[in-house]
Design an enzyme around this catalytic site. Structure first.
Site, mmCIF file in Angstrom:
data_model
loop_
_atom_site.group_PDB
_atom_site.id
_atom_site.type_symbol
_atom_site.label_atom_id
_atom_site.label_comp_id
_atom_site.label_asym_id
_atom_site.label_seq_id
_atom_site.Cartn_x
_atom_site.Cartn_y
_atom_site.Cartn_z
ATOM 1 N N TYR A 1 0.825 -1.208 0.241
ATOM 2 C CA TYR A 1 -0.056 -0.022 0.047
ATOM 3 C C TYR A 1 0.950 1.378 0.095
ATOM 4 C CZ TYR A 1 -3.844 3.192 1.314
ATOM 5 O OH TYR A 1 -4.854 4.239 1.326
ATOM 6 N N LYS B 1 0.630 4.140 -3.008
ATOM 7 C CA LYS B 1 0.280 5.382 -2.710
ATOM 8 C C LYS B 1 1.621 6.487 -2.888
ATOM 9 C CE LYS B 1 -4.165 4.875 -1.895
ATOM 10 N NZ LYS B 1 -4.935 5.083 -3.070
HETATM 11 N N1 LIG Z 1 -10.159 5.545 4.615
HETATM 12 C C1 LIG Z 1 -9.197 5.876 4.884
HETATM 13 O O1 LIG Z 1 -8.531 6.032 5.906
HETATM 14 C C2 LIG Z 1 -8.052 6.237 3.625
HETATM 15 C C3 LIG Z 1 -6.936 6.866 3.994
HETATM 16 C C4 LIG Z 1 -6.100 7.357 2.868
HETATM 17 C C5 LIG Z 1 -6.384 7.094 1.677
HETATM 18 N N2 LIG Z 1 -7.616 6.473 1.305
HETATM 19 C C6 LIG Z 1 -7.864 6.096 -0.093
HETATM 20 O O2 LIG Z 1 -9.343 6.466 -0.510
HETATM 21 C C7 LIG Z 1 -9.551 5.929 -1.324
HETATM 22 C C8 LIG Z 1 -11.134 5.449 -0.973
HETATM 23 O O3 LIG Z 1 -11.124 4.677 0.271
HETATM 24 P P1 LIG Z 1 -12.077 4.161 1.119
HETATM 25 O O4 LIG Z 1 -11.797 4.258 2.462
HETATM 26 O O5 LIG Z 1 -13.465 5.038 0.910
HETATM 27 O O6 LIG Z 1 -12.385 2.740 0.664
HETATM 28 P P2 LIG Z 1 -13.888 1.924 0.422
HETATM 29 O O7 LIG Z 1 -13.200 0.500 0.244
HETATM 30 O O8 LIG Z 1 -14.866 2.246 1.572
HETATM 31 O O9 LIG Z 1 -14.302 2.240 -1.034
HETATM 32 C C9 LIG Z 1 -13.431 1.988 -2.098
HETATM 33 C C10 LIG Z 1 -14.264 1.561 -3.368
HETATM 34 O O10 LIG Z 1 -13.635 1.234 -4.441
HETATM 35 C C11 LIG Z 1 -14.346 0.073 -5.146
HETATM 36 N N3 LIG Z 1 -13.268 -0.467 -5.800
HETATM 37 C C12 LIG Z 1 -12.465 -1.645 -5.362
HETATM 38 N N4 LIG Z 1 -11.646 -2.016 -6.479
HETATM 39 C C13 LIG Z 1 -12.233 -1.409 -7.450
HETATM 40 C C14 LIG Z 1 -11.728 -1.713 -9.042
HETATM 41 N N5 LIG Z 1 -10.821 -2.540 -9.174
HETATM 42 N N6 LIG Z 1 -12.566 -0.836 -9.785
HETATM 43 C C15 LIG Z 1 -13.373 -0.151 -9.565
HETATM 44 N N7 LIG Z 1 -14.049 0.067 -8.196
HETATM 45 C C16 LIG Z 1 -13.089 -0.686 -7.154
HETATM 46 C C17 LIG Z 1 -14.763 -0.620 -3.989
HETATM 47 O O11 LIG Z 1 -15.963 -1.549 -4.282
HETATM 48 C C18 LIG Z 1 -15.507 0.356 -3.055
HETATM 49 O O12 LIG Z 1 -16.755 0.657 -3.282
HETATM 50 C C19 LIG Z 1 -8.760 4.686 -1.667
HETATM 51 O O13 LIG Z 1 -7.888 4.826 -2.693
HETATM 52 C C20 LIG Z 1 -7.785 4.540 -0.287
HETATM 53 O O14 LIG Z 1 -6.660 4.062 -0.322
HETATM 54 C C21 LIG Z 1 -8.551 6.098 2.501
#
Ligand SMILES: NC(=O)c1ccc[n+]([C@@H]2O[C@H](COP(=O)([O-])OP(=O)(O)OC[C@H]3O[C@@H](n4cnc5c(N)ncnc54)[C@H](O)[C@@H]3O)[C@@H](O)[C@H]2O)c1
Length: 254
Positions: A156, A160
């Site tokens: 990860y 990132k």
């Molecule tokens: N939540 C956190 O703490 C956090 C922190 C830093 C970065 N992020 C980043 O923010 C983004 C969203 O995170 P989140 O927490 O909302 O995640 P989440 O898992 O709640 O949502 C991610 C969505 O992406 C979809 N997805 C996964 N693989 C896919 C694919 N191959 N094609 C299309 N859709 C796909 C999933 O079905 C899901 O609906 C991610 O890139 C994550 O790495 C999140």
């Protein structure tokens, strides 16, 4: 209405951060294309937002499948006539292990593919159309890609960190076409049930130690992230490109 008349595609937006971004952009007047990997969650999100009167479309595509991604951009052009905003949000650790010895080759490939290759494929397909009128691309990095964080594994972190390099290099290449490319790097955000459970299973001492590390003394919300993405999508940030905004309450100051 800072996004009046704009067409936005947000990948992985059936839930979590992506859904909050969709809501915020819709409130600012945009038409939003909800993308996710499965039919049920896309249609559920689209129905729910349409019932509130918003202009929303849905498209099921796996962001690591070039044919499906190109099909999605073609659909947006046919249905909406243009694409102004792309948010490469689909990603995450995707339930893969954190410990080096436990990460399989398949885990590594999945995390790198969805977070990094997906951003490449979607940007490539969107830029082909954005070149005519300009646009704004927003990528999702993470605090895990900005500094060594024990919360995430090496796959990860690499993905990132790669998103940061990808953002800067792409910004340089497409700037002359008035396409801006920026990223946000969120800290920990309780974006759904799984992260809520993780947080709830931490004892008071662990939770306090996380919060003590955040100068603003709270976890971020999905809306905190969405507001910054809308800013990057709008003309309010029209002289910004290649930037990575650390949206983490001050936990990491880049
Ligand atoms: N939540 C956190 O703490 C956090 C922190 C830093 C970065 N992020 C980043 O923010 C983004 C969203 O995170 P989140 O927490 O909302 O995640 P989440 O898992 O709640 O949502 C991610 C969505 O992406 C979809 N997805 C996964 N693989 C896919 C694919 N191959 N094609 C299309 N859709 C796909 C999933 O079905 C899901 O609906 C991610 O890139 C994550 O790495 C999140």
């Amino acid at each position: 209405m800072r996004l009046d008349g704009k067409i936005a595609c947000i990948t992985g937006s059936a839930r979590g951060l992506g859904y909050a971004m969709a809501v915020d952009m819709l409130k600012e007047g945009a038409t939003v294309v909800i993308n996710d990997i499965d039919e049920a969650s896309v249609s559920g999100a689209v129905e729910s937002l349409r019932s509130e009167g918003y202009s929303v479309y849905g498209y099921v595509a796996n962001v690591i499948n070039k044919k499906q991604v190109v099909g999605m951009m073609d659909y947006i052009m046919t249905t909406c006539g243009k694409i102004d905003i792309l948010v490469n949000n689909a990603g995450g650790a995707l339930r893969t292990p954190k410990k080096l010895e436990e990460i399989t080759e398949d885990d590594w490939d999945l995390v790198l593919d969805v977070n990094l290759k997906g951003s490449f494929l979607c940007s490539q397909a969107a830029v082909a159309y954005m070149k005519e009128n300009g646009g704004s691309i927003i990528n999702l990095s993470s605090i895990g890609g900005r500094t060594a964080s024990i919360v995430t594994g090496v796959s990860y972190a690499a993905a990132k960190g790669g998103v940061v390099a990808f953002t800067r290099r792409l910004a340089k290449e497409v700037g002359p076409y008035h396409i801006r490319v920026n990223a946000i790097a969120p800290g920990l955000v309780i974006s759904g049930e799984r992260l809520q459970e993780t947080w709830d299973t931490m004892d008071d001492t662990e939770q306090t130690s996380v919060l003590d590390d955040i100068p603003l003394r709270r976890l971020g919300t999905i809306e905190d992230q969405a507001k910054v993405v809308t800013f990057l999508a709008s003309d309010d940030s029209k002289y910004m490109t290649g930037a990575v905004l650390d949206v983490n309450g001050g936990r990491f100051m880049g």
